[in-house]
Design an enzyme around this catalytic site. Structure first.
Site, PDB file in Angstrom:
ATOM      1  N   HIS A 122      -3.644  -4.988   0.510  1.00  0.00           N
ATOM      2  CA  HIS A 122      -3.043  -5.341   1.617  1.00  0.00           C
ATOM      3  C   HIS A 122      -3.094  -7.028   1.737  1.00  0.00           C
ATOM      4  O   HIS A 122      -4.031  -7.512   2.105  1.00  0.00           O
ATOM      5  CB  HIS A 122      -3.833  -4.801   2.753  1.00  0.00           C
ATOM      6  N   GLU A 149      -1.414  -8.829   3.232  1.00  0.00           N
ATOM      7  CA  GLU A 149      -1.189  -9.288   4.703  1.00  0.00           C
ATOM      8  C   GLU A 149      -2.600  -9.881   5.137  1.00  0.00           C
ATOM      9  O   GLU A 149      -2.617 -10.647   5.911  1.00  0.00           O
ATOM     10  CB  GLU A 149      -0.358  -8.544   5.582  1.00  0.00           C
ATOM     11  N   CYS A 159       0.595  -1.129  -0.038  1.00  0.00           N
ATOM     12  CA  CYS A 159       0.168  -0.079   0.055  1.00  0.00           C
ATOM     13  C   CYS A 159       0.970   1.284   0.141  1.00  0.00           C
ATOM     14  O   CYS A 159       1.382   1.593  -1.021  1.00  0.00           O
ATOM     15  CB  CYS A 159      -1.056  -0.018   1.330  1.00  0.00           C
TER      16      CYS A 159
END
Ligand code: GLN
Length: 549
Positions: A511, A513, A384
């Site tokens: 994102h 993650e 990001c």
């Protein structure tokens, strides 16, 4: 119709006990017994969602597929179970009051006095039922945020008390996560705070069935007996949850050893086989005794608080599990980086990761880190803001646009290579207004992204207002930046950038993650750790044990 079973998890004595982890770990065990589990979190604060809260105070904002900005405990729920989460899995007092007040303004209470009991508490109970209906789960686990005794938590406790009464005996279980501190001066574990916290719960009519005791040291038989006696729970329902030695992923195994899941199933009259935790044990094996080790650097601005980049640290660990590699994470404050000599902070790292973030502070240090990684051919992963940073760095140092910047940090930059998204220009409210949630992304063939994903159509979660300025796209591409992921449509947004003449340099606007699990690493993290393992820098003499965030 099947009878849904309900588990309520409350917390006592202090915050930060890892209630979310306990709830998620119980979810893992029940799922591995073949049950369908749904987990939700109730947060007593008045914010409508945590989206506007400072990550340095509250930890990261966890984003779901549907774009809900939620509490970070939902990240644990997704990592530990297969339950698909949506905005129905996180409820705050702010949302409850907003709904109640809207209804009142519409006159839907028909002249009644609107009160906490029953109007607020009913609304809370509706959400428990609603989740059971939407998910068709066998078991709904509801975690109540905050600590017993907090004024703002009372409506939630009253709501779950009433709810349990309505669904009846054998269909609801109260689990209280409490703290048994070790007092150094006395050389003893103390049970009094637990006794008082249970008393506080009983005052409002909740008698916990199970106590999960967070402790640094083993409880021992005598202490368990004492807790059992004075807190009015059977001996077998005093569960020890000691601080983990290596990893949070040990918690489900710990609770299984304590037979917590058997007890829950017994109380809820669930006749299911024991949990098969073989895969989970293998994860722990890799975390404790990995074949390889690397040290990577995470360059951010909320480095002082582990929770601020929770999912990033977890995803890095998952990448390590996938490669049988222990990862030591060096947390580097971007403001501490010497812009002229970034090597002072970065030398010897096998990889550099720049996570998401907002605001100008620390950005020059991050840009220096991205430059260092690019020039020294050190694996780089940008998430990001980390992609926007890589873009600015490339513009300044490869395209020689010396003053290139993001309009977030410099409104008057002559080269706004990162600018505000068109759809954001009219937005003036802060909460819930970013580009949020899962979006389709098209991957370009024969790129690093394509190799990592093994697919040309992917979906990733977003949370941003600014974007790559496509008017510069040609210039970047001519200078060697590869745009390997974009949205569909006429004016595609740039989603992934990479550099070919580099062992591993990739950054994305989304994102990744948020979609990584211990037993299923996100391909970007798996690939990043693999690249780090190939780095000569990884051979360091002072490699510590892998990080356990
Ligand atoms: N601040 C940047 C934006 O709003 C990046 C956001 C992020 O990293 N989540 O676009």
């Amino acid at each position: 119709m099947k009878q849904t079973k309900y588990i309520f998890v409350t917390g006592g004595v202090v915050s930060s006990l890892g209630k979310g982890l306990t709830a998620a770990s119980l979810g893992t065990l029940l799922e591995n017994r073949g049950l369908k589990v749904a987990i939700q979190k109730f947060d007593p604060y008045l914010n409508v969602d945590p989206g506007t809260m400072n990550p340095f105070q509250h930890g990261e904002v966890y984003v779901l597929d549907d774009g809900a900005e939620t509490d970070l405990d939902l990240g644990h729920y997704e990592r530990f179970t297969h339950s698909k989460l949506s905005r129905f899995n996180n409820l705050t007092s702010g949302q409850v009051y907003q709904a109640v007040l809207e209804k009142e303004r519409k006159g839907e209470y028909l002249g009644k006095t609107v009160q906490v009991i029953p109007h607020v508490t009913d609304k809370i109970q509706d959400r428990i039922k609603q989740l059971a209906e939407i998910t068709e789960a066998d078991v709904v686990i509801t975690e109540i945020g905050g600590t017993t005794g907090d004024i703002e938590g009372l409506p939630f406790l009253e709501a779950i008390r009433e709810f349990a009464l309505k669904v009846g005996y054998n269909n609801a279980v109260f689990v209280h996560v409490t703290y048994v501190p070790f007092i150094k001066a006395a050389g003893e574990l103390k049970t009094k705070p637990t006794q008082q916290s249970v008393a506080k719960l009983r005052e409002i009519g909740i008698a916990p069935h199970i106590l999960v005791c967070r402790t640094e040291k083993p409880l021992g038989k005598e202490l368990r007996e004492k807790i059992s006696m004075f807190c009015n729970v059977p001996y077998a329902a005093v569960i020890e949850e000691k601080d983990v030695d290596h990893s949070i992923y040990e918690v489900p195994l710990m609770l299984q050893r304590e037979k917590m899941d058997s007890l829950v199933c017994k109380l809820l009259r669930l006749d299911v086989p024991p949990a098969d935790m073989k895969d989970w044990q293998e994860i722990i094996r890799k975390l404790i005794a990995p074949q390889h080790r690397v040290r990577i650097g995470v360059v951010g601005k909320y480095i002082g608080l582990n929770d601020a980049y929770k999912s990033v640290y977890e995803a890095v660990i998952h990448g390590g599990v996938a490669q049988d590699c222990g990862v030591a994470i060096e947390k580097i404050d971007a403001e501490d980086i010497d812009i002229e000599h970034p090597e002072k902070s970065l030398k010897g790292l096998a990889g550099i990761l720049v996570p998401g973030g907002f605001g100008e502070r620390g950005t020059e240090g991050k840009i220096a880190a991205a430059k260092y990684a690019r020039e020294n051919k050190i694996p780089y992963l940008g998430l990001c803001l980390g992609m926007q940073i890589a873009t600015i760095e490339f513009a300044r140092n490869v395209l020689h646009l010396d003053k290139a910047n993001s309009m977030e940090f410099d409104r008057d930059t002559p080269d706004p290579v990162i600018w505000l998204m068109e759809e954001q220009k009219e937005v003036n409210k802060k909460g819930g207004t970013m580009r949020l949630g899962a979006q389709d992304c098209h991957i370009k063939e024969n790129t690093l992204a394509a190799r990592l994903y093994e697919s040309l159509l992917i979906q990733e979660r977003h949370r941003h207002r600014f974007e790559f300025n496509s008017t510069y796209r040609k210039q970047f591409e001519q200078a060697g930046l590869v745009i390997s992921g974009t949205t569909y449509g006429e004016n595609p947004l740039v989603e992934i950038i990479e550099i070919t003449e580099h062992p591993f340099y990739i950054a994305c606007q989304f994102h990744p993650e948020f979609q990584s699990k211990p037993n299923c690493s996100h391909p970007f993290f798996k690939g990043f750790i693999e690249a780090c393992m190939n780095e000569p820098q990884k051979v360091r003499t002072n490699l510590e044990e892998p990080e356990t965030p």
